[in-house]
Structure formats: structure tokens, C-alpha cells
Design an enzyme around this catalytic site. Structure first.
Site, PDB file in Angstrom:
ATOM      1  N   TYR A  20       3.376   9.846  -4.405  1.00 61.41           N
ATOM      2  CA  TYR A  20       3.151  11.288  -4.329  1.00 61.41           C
ATOM      3  C   TYR A  20       3.573  12.007  -5.609  1.00 61.41           C
ATOM      4  O   TYR A  20       3.102  13.111  -5.889  1.00 61.41           O
ATOM      5  CB  TYR A  20       3.909  11.915  -3.151  1.00 61.41           C
ATOM      6  CG  TYR A  20       3.398  11.491  -1.788  1.00 61.41           C
ATOM      7  CD1 TYR A  20       2.241  10.744  -1.646  1.00 61.41           C
ATOM      8  CD2 TYR A  20       4.079  11.837  -0.641  1.00 61.41           C
ATOM      9  CE1 TYR A  20       1.785  10.348  -0.411  1.00 61.41           C
ATOM     10  CE2 TYR A  20       3.621  11.455   0.618  1.00 61.41           C
ATOM     11  CZ  TYR A  20       2.468  10.700   0.712  1.00 61.41           C
ATOM     12  OH  TYR A  20       2.015  10.307   1.951  1.00 61.41           O
ATOM     13  N   LYS A  30       5.941  -3.461   1.531  1.00 60.21           N
ATOM     14  CA  LYS A  30       4.725  -4.292   1.437  1.00 60.21           C
ATOM     15  C   LYS A  30       4.960  -5.262   0.279  1.00 60.21           C
ATOM     16  O   LYS A  30       4.190  -5.318  -0.694  1.00 60.21           O
ATOM     17  CB  LYS A  30       3.523  -3.358   1.194  1.00 60.21           C
ATOM     18  CG  LYS A  30       2.178  -4.024   1.284  1.00 60.21           C
ATOM     19  CD  LYS A  30       1.759  -4.366   2.707  1.00 60.21           C
ATOM     20  CE  LYS A  30       0.422  -5.096   2.704  1.00 60.21           C
ATOM     21  NZ  LYS A  30       0.162  -5.818   3.947  1.00 60.21           N
ATOM     22  N   ASP A  70       2.356  -2.938   7.629  1.00 54.41           N
ATOM     23  CA  ASP A  70       1.264  -3.081   8.603  1.00 54.41           C
ATOM     24  C   ASP A  70       1.808  -3.587   9.938  1.00 54.41           C
ATOM     25  O   ASP A  70       1.435  -3.113  11.006  1.00 54.41           O
ATOM     26  CB  ASP A  70       0.129  -3.981   8.075  1.00 54.41           C
ATOM     27  CG  ASP A  70       0.628  -5.182   7.293  1.00 54.41           C
ATOM     28  OD1 ASP A  70       1.853  -5.262   7.030  1.00 54.41           O
ATOM     29  OD2 ASP A  70      -0.185  -6.048   6.950  1.00 54.41           O
ATOM     30  N   ASP A 129       5.732   8.661   5.488  1.00 50.88           N
ATOM     31  CA  ASP A 129       4.896   9.784   5.922  1.00 50.88           C
ATOM     32  C   ASP A 129       4.097   9.369   7.158  1.00 50.88           C
ATOM     33  O   ASP A 129       4.048  10.069   8.178  1.00 50.88           O
ATOM     34  CB  ASP A 129       3.951  10.142   4.755  1.00 50.88           C
ATOM     35  CG  ASP A 129       3.212  11.448   4.998  1.00 50.88           C
ATOM     36  OD1 ASP A 129       3.414  12.066   6.054  1.00 50.88           O
ATOM     37  OD2 ASP A 129       2.428  11.850   4.122  1.00 50.88           O
ATOM     38  N   ASP A 165       5.169  10.020  11.461  1.00 51.27           N
ATOM     39  CA  ASP A 165       4.228  10.721  12.344  1.00 51.27           C
ATOM     40  C   ASP A 165       3.850   9.850  13.536  1.00 51.27           C
ATOM     41  O   ASP A 165       3.724  10.333  14.660  1.00 51.27           O
ATOM     42  CB  ASP A 165       2.947  11.107  11.580  1.00 51.27           C
ATOM     43  CG  ASP A 165       3.029  12.532  11.046  1.00 51.27           C
ATOM     44  OD1 ASP A 165       4.153  13.083  11.019  1.00 51.27           O
ATOM     45  OD2 ASP A 165       1.991  13.083  10.645  1.00 51.27           O
TER      46      ASP A 165
END
Ligand code: NAD
Length: 363
Positions: A142, A192, A224, A248, A252
Site C-alpha cells: 500500500y 506467503k 491462502d 486487510d 474483514d
């Protein structure tokens, strides 16, 4: 203790829910001999309307001088077409940056009284959900440079940079291990590392920090798999720590599976200075002024403010117990209403919590 809180009511339902949050934290603090003082400051669309700036410098100053910042929500259709520098969200990102808030803590809890709202199968929900996502907030793809769009070989090509340095990883890992010590002492670090160099460094540094936390159990999981495990069996998690992008999405997801947006709290912390405490939902413009908003996410953010921001754990426990008692008595705002319960508005729900706080030490 005497502590100063900066209040950022913001837009939409913000002022209504924050009023209830303030009453609840003041009552809980008072029960334990603490005194809170409050000062309001402008942020978001309201600040744009008043001074053409979603984050006026006085607001930053007032926040910096406070012991904790208590925010409701910003935004609304009125400001949607405004230019980027006058968008309410700019105020939110700006205050996080100004206070150096690099860690976002989001608990996802399935309250037994609200189990019916859970989106997972009954047998999965029965095992319970009580986890905390610790998301790095100021780094990663980001913010990484270079970023942009250019022509490469005649084609429009866009790019971002995923980047973390070891200090950024170290400080978020410390936050996660510290948080785990106050909970069930388990940290799952999500990355990851089978594909990304950033993640390989992440895993190495988290493992290194863990050496100072022998009482906490550390596991690692690919992102994942973590996304899948969150819906398959969220009861396995205590604290999940991860980078900005993965956090992020996972925070959620963790929030959504509990099914009750109006119940979810959060805290954003820096290495020093005041933390910022806010519900995860937005300003719900569709509910503004109707008196129907659920104040409990804000009230529960207030419990985080008391516990983490002001080191008043008994007051925080008392506040959370009062919320539970209020739900157990069957009081529900519209968003969490189920047959057989009693429908109440924002103010009635807040008042019931305050009554239960006052009763707590008298039983
Ligand atoms: P939202 O969270 O405001 O609302 C989504 C849905 O949930 C709506 O149906 C709303 O009525 C309901 N809801 C939200 N909070 C509730 C509560 N406390 N009680 C009962 N129901 C509740 O998200 P949105 O509609 O996508 O966004 C509305 C505005 O809020 C936008 O301007 C958006 O940019 C802003 N927003 C702000 C924040 C923040 O301040 N941190 C976060 C998300 C969205």
C-alpha cells in the site's frame, strides 16, 4: 488515574454512537476510581463543512495531547463527489499517519447470545470464535515505492512494490506477542513465504522475536490456507499477525463470519503516544438520525481504549461484562434483532449498558 480523551465523532451515526460510548467508558472508569475528561475535535465530512479540511491541524494537535483518541466514523454521500483532498477518508488516513499508528488490532468475537447471526455452520459456530487479528498498518504494497503506471513495450502497465524492513516486522511481531500474553498465548503468523521474499523475511524476523516469548506458542500459516481455515474452524486461532495487504482481507473475513458488523471493535496503536479506538463499521448514512444504530461496536472499542489505551483492565472487563449482560437480557438493536428479543434504539441500548456497569459492583 486522571486521563484525557480526544473525541472524534465524525459523520452520519458517528455523534449518536459516540455519545453512548463516552457514557459507558466514563461510567466504567468511575467505578474503579478513575476520572476521564473529554475534548471534541473535528474530522471527516463535518470538518470539511466547517473548515474545508478533513483533518484540521487543531485536531491533530488535540489528538497528540490526549491519552487516547476515541473515533466513531467518517464519510457519507454528501462528500462522495468532492475532490480527493476534501474526502472524509483523507481525515482518517491522515490521523493514523500523524499518530504513527502502525498496528491495527481487530478482535472477532462470536458472542454466545448472538450465535444465530454467525454465517458459519452451527457445529462450527458452536466451537466459538474469539480471535484477534493484528494487522501491520503503515507498510507493505500500500505504501511501497516505486508505484505507478507507465507504458512498457507499448502496453499500459501498472505496478506496486511489496516491501518490509526488519524493524517494521519486529515491532508488529512484538505487538502480537504482547497481545497474546494477555489472551490464550498463541500467535499464528500469516505470510506467503513459499512465493514472496518479503514473506520470507517476515517469517524469519517473527521467529526471531518469538525467542523472547517462550510462554507464547508460535505457528506459521500461508495466507491462502489462513483464509480457508478462518471459515473452516476459526476456533483454532487466538492471535493472527500479518502484513497490511493480507491483514486487510483477513480482518474483514474474520469480522464478517461473526455476522454482526455493529458489534466489532478495533484499536490502532503506535510505538508511543495515544492509540486510536474505533468501531470497524462506517458512518451508516442510511441510519443517521433514526436512533436505530447499534452503539455496541463503539462501546466495545471503548473497552479496548480502557484496557490497552489507558491500562484500566478492571474497568474494561466491567464494561464488557455489562455488554454481555445487556445482550443476555434480550435487548437488541435492529441489526441484531431476532424473534423473542426486545427491540431498542441506540440510546436505550447505551443506557442499559451504563445501568449494568453501575450494578456490577453492587452485586
Ligand atoms: P457502513 O459500515 O457505514 O454500513 C454498511 C451497512 O451496515 C449499512 O446497511 C449500515 O446501516 C449497517 N451498519 C453499519 N454500522 C451500523 C451500526 N452501528 N448499527 C447498525 N447498522 C450498522 O459502510 P458503507 O455503507 O459502505 O459506508 C458508509 C460510509 O461510511 C461511506 O462514506 C464510507 O466511506 C464510510 N466508512 C467509514 C469507515 C470509518 O470511518 N472507519 C469505515 C467504513 C466506511
Amino acid at each position: 488515574m486522571k486521563k484525557r480523551i480526544c473525541l472524534l465523532a465524525g459523520d452520519g451515526i458517528g455523534p449518536e454512537i459516540l455519545t453512548q460510548g463516552v457514557a459507558a467508558i466514563a461510567a466504567a472508569a468511575r467505578e474503579y476510581g478513575h476520572e476521564l475528561t473529554f475534548e471534541h475535535a473535528l474530522i471527516g465530512g463535518t470538518a470539511v463543512d466547517n473548515c474545508s479540511n478533513p483533518l484540521p491541524p487543531e485536531t491533530v494537535e488535540k489528538c497528540r495531547m490526549a491519552d487516547a483518541v476515541y473515533l466513531a466514523a467518517v464519510g457519507g454521500p454528501k462528500w462522495d463527489a468532492f475532490p480527493p483532498e476534501l474526502r472524509p477518508e483523507k481525515g482518517l488516513l491522515g490521523i493514523r499517519k500523524a499518530l504513527g499508528l502502525f498496528a491495527n488490532l481487530r478482535p472477532a468475537v462470536l458472542w454466545p447470545e448472538l450465535a444465530g447471526a454467525c454465517l458459519l455452520r452451527g457445529q462450527t459456530a458452536d466451537k466459538g470464535i474469539d480471535l484477534l487479528v493484528v494487522r501491520e498498518l503503515t507498510g507493505d504494497v500500500y505504501f511501497g515505492q516505486p508505484r505507478g503506471e507507465e507504458r512498457r513495450d507499448g502496453r499500459r502497465t501498472a505496478f506496486n512494490t511489496m516491501i518490509y524492513d526488519e524493524d517494521e516486522i519486529r515491532r508488529i511481531a512484538v505487538t502480537a506477542f504482547d497481545a497474546a500474553r494477555l489472551r490464550r498465548k498463541k500467535v499464528c503468523s500469516v505470510d506467503k513465504s513459499n512465493v514472496l521474499e518479503t514473506s520470507r523475511l517476515w517469517r524469519e524476523i517473527v521467529t526471531d522475536v518469538h525467542a523472547g516469548y517462550n510462554d507464547v506458542k508460535l505457528t506459521h500459516m500461508y495466507v491462502d490456507n489462513a483464509a480457508m481455515q478462518l471459515v473452516r474452524d476459526p476456533s483454532q486461532f487466538d492471535v493472527l499477525v500479518t502484513g497490511n495487504l493480507f491483514g486487510d482481507i483477513l480482518s474483514d473475513e474474520a469480522a464478517a463470519i461473526t455476522g454482526s458488523l455493529g458489534m466489532l471493535a478495533s484499536a490502532s496503536l503506535g510505538s508511543s503516544g495515544p492509540g486510536l479506538f474505533e468501531p470497524i463499521h462506517g458512518s451508516a448514512p442510511d441510519l443517521a438520525g433514526t436512533g436505530a444504530a447499534n452503539p455496541l461496536a463503539t462501546i466495545l472499542s471503548g473497552a479496548m481504549l480502557l484496557r490497552i489505551g489507558l491500562n484500566m483492565p478492571e474497568a474494561a472487563d466491567c464494561l464488557e461484562a455489562a455488554v454481555r449482560k445487556t445482550l443476555a437480557a434480550g435487548l437488541r438493536t435492529r441489526d441484531i434483532m431476532e424473534p423473542g428479543n426486545t427491540l431498542v434504539g441506540c440510546a436505550e441500548m447505551g443506557q442499559a449498558v451504563v445501568e449494568n456497569i453501575k450494578k456490577a459492583n453492587k452485586n
